[in-house]
Enzyme design. Sequence first.
Site, short mmCIF file in Angstrom:
data_model
loop_
_atom_site.label_atom_id
_atom_site.label_comp_id
_atom_site.label_asym_id
_atom_site.label_seq_id
_atom_site.Cartn_x
_atom_site.Cartn_y
_atom_site.Cartn_z
N LYS A 108 0.82 -1.23 0.00
CA LYS A 108 0.00 0.00 0.00
C LYS A 108 0.84 1.27 0.00
O LYS A 108 0.62 2.17 -0.79
CB LYS A 108 -0.82 0.10 1.30
N ARG B 66 -9.00 1.64 9.82
CA ARG B 66 -8.45 0.36 10.27
C ARG B 66 -9.52 -0.52 10.90
O ARG B 66 -9.25 -1.66 11.24
CB ARG B 66 -7.42 0.60 11.37
N ARG C 10 11.39 -5.60 4.44
CA ARG C 10 11.29 -4.20 4.86
C ARG C 10 12.00 -3.99 6.20
O ARG C 10 12.62 -2.95 6.42
CB ARG C 10 9.80 -3.81 5.00
N ARG D 39 11.98 -0.83 11.15
CA ARG D 39 10.81 -0.44 11.95
C ARG D 39 10.70 -1.34 13.16
O ARG D 39 10.82 -2.56 13.05
CB ARG D 39 9.53 -0.55 11.09
N ARG E 69 -0.05 -8.05 14.04
CA ARG E 69 -0.62 -7.02 13.14
C ARG E 69 -1.49 -7.67 12.07
O ARG E 69 -2.54 -7.14 11.71
CB ARG E 69 0.50 -6.18 12.52
P1 AMP Z 1 1.18 1.37 9.28
O1 AMP Z 1 2.35 2.22 8.93
O2 AMP Z 1 -0.09 1.79 8.55
O3 AMP Z 1 1.45 -0.11 9.16
O4 AMP Z 1 0.86 1.62 10.82
C1 AMP Z 1 1.79 1.31 11.83
C2 AMP Z 1 1.08 1.28 13.18
O5 AMP Z 1 0.53 2.58 13.46
C3 AMP Z 1 -0.09 0.33 13.30
O6 AMP Z 1 0.31 -1.00 13.59
C4 AMP Z 1 -0.89 0.95 14.42
O7 AMP Z 1 -0.30 0.71 15.68
C5 AMP Z 1 -0.72 2.44 14.12
N1 AMP Z 1 -1.78 2.95 13.21
C6 AMP Z 1 -1.63 3.39 11.94
N2 AMP Z 1 -2.81 3.77 11.41
C7 AMP Z 1 -3.73 3.55 12.39
C8 AMP Z 1 -5.14 3.72 12.48
N3 AMP Z 1 -5.85 4.17 11.45
N4 AMP Z 1 -5.74 3.40 13.65
C9 AMP Z 1 -5.05 2.93 14.70
N5 AMP Z 1 -3.75 2.73 14.69
C10 AMP Z 1 -3.07 3.03 13.55
#
Ligand code: AMP
Length: 187
Positions: A13, A88, A127, A133, A144
Site C-alpha cells: 500500500k 483500520r 522491509r 521499523r 498485526r
Molecule cells: P502502518 O504504517 O499503517 O502499518 O501503521 C503502523 C502502526 O501505526 C499500526 O500497527 C498501528 O499501531 C498504528 N496505526 C496506523 N494507522 C492507524 C489507524 N488508522 N488506527 C489505529 N492505529 C493506527
Amino acid sequence: MRLVLLGAPGSGKGTQAKLLKDEFNIPHISTGDLLRAAVAAQTELGMAAKIVMDKGQLVSDDIVLGMLKERLAEKDAKKGFILDGFPRNLVQADMLDNLLAEINMPAQHAILIEVNPEEVVARIAKRAEIEGRTDDTEAVVRDRIKIYETQTAPVVEHYKKHEILSEVLGSGTIEQVQQRLLAVLRF
Ligand code: AMP
C-alpha cells in the site's frame, strides 16, 4: 481524486501510494507515517502511541482521527488525497465517512490490494532489514496480521456496500501492481 487504499500489512500500500501521489499530484496521507512522525518528535501523543504501535495494536480511534482531520485541513489536501492506513476498523470507517461528508469531499474510490499471507510475511521481513521499523519483528507482524484480519478486513465490506470498492492483485512487480491500480483509476 480521493482514494482510500486498503490492504494487509506488507501488501505494498505505502509503496503504491507514493507512486500514485507523483502520478496524480495529490498528497499521500499515511496515518502510520503521521504517528511515526509524532514518535520521532517525542510529543506526548507520540510517546503514548509508540507503546501501542510496538505491540502491533491499534492506537485509539479518536487520536488517529484527530491527526487525520488536521492533515486533511492542510491546503494540499484540497485537491484530493490518497489515504493509507485509515480506516483500520468499522468505527473508523464511519468516522471517515462523516468527516469527509462534513468537508464535502467524499471518497471516490476504495481499492483493496490483495496479497496472500505468506507473501506478506516475506515482504515485511525484507522491509525490516531496510527500514528497521520496531514493529516489523516476526511476533509483532503476526499480531498485526491478526488485527488486520479481525478488525480491518470488515472495512472492505463497508466500501463494497458503498459501491466504491475495487480489488487489484498485489503480487508481481511494483510496476505491474501500479498499472493495475492506474487501470482502475483511469477507467
Ligand atoms: P502502518 O504504517 O499503517 O502499518 O501503521 C503502523 C502502526 O501505526 C499500526 O500497527 C498501528 O499501531 C498504528 N496505526 C496506523 N494507522 C492507524 C489507524 N488508522 N488506527 C489505529 N492505529 C493506527
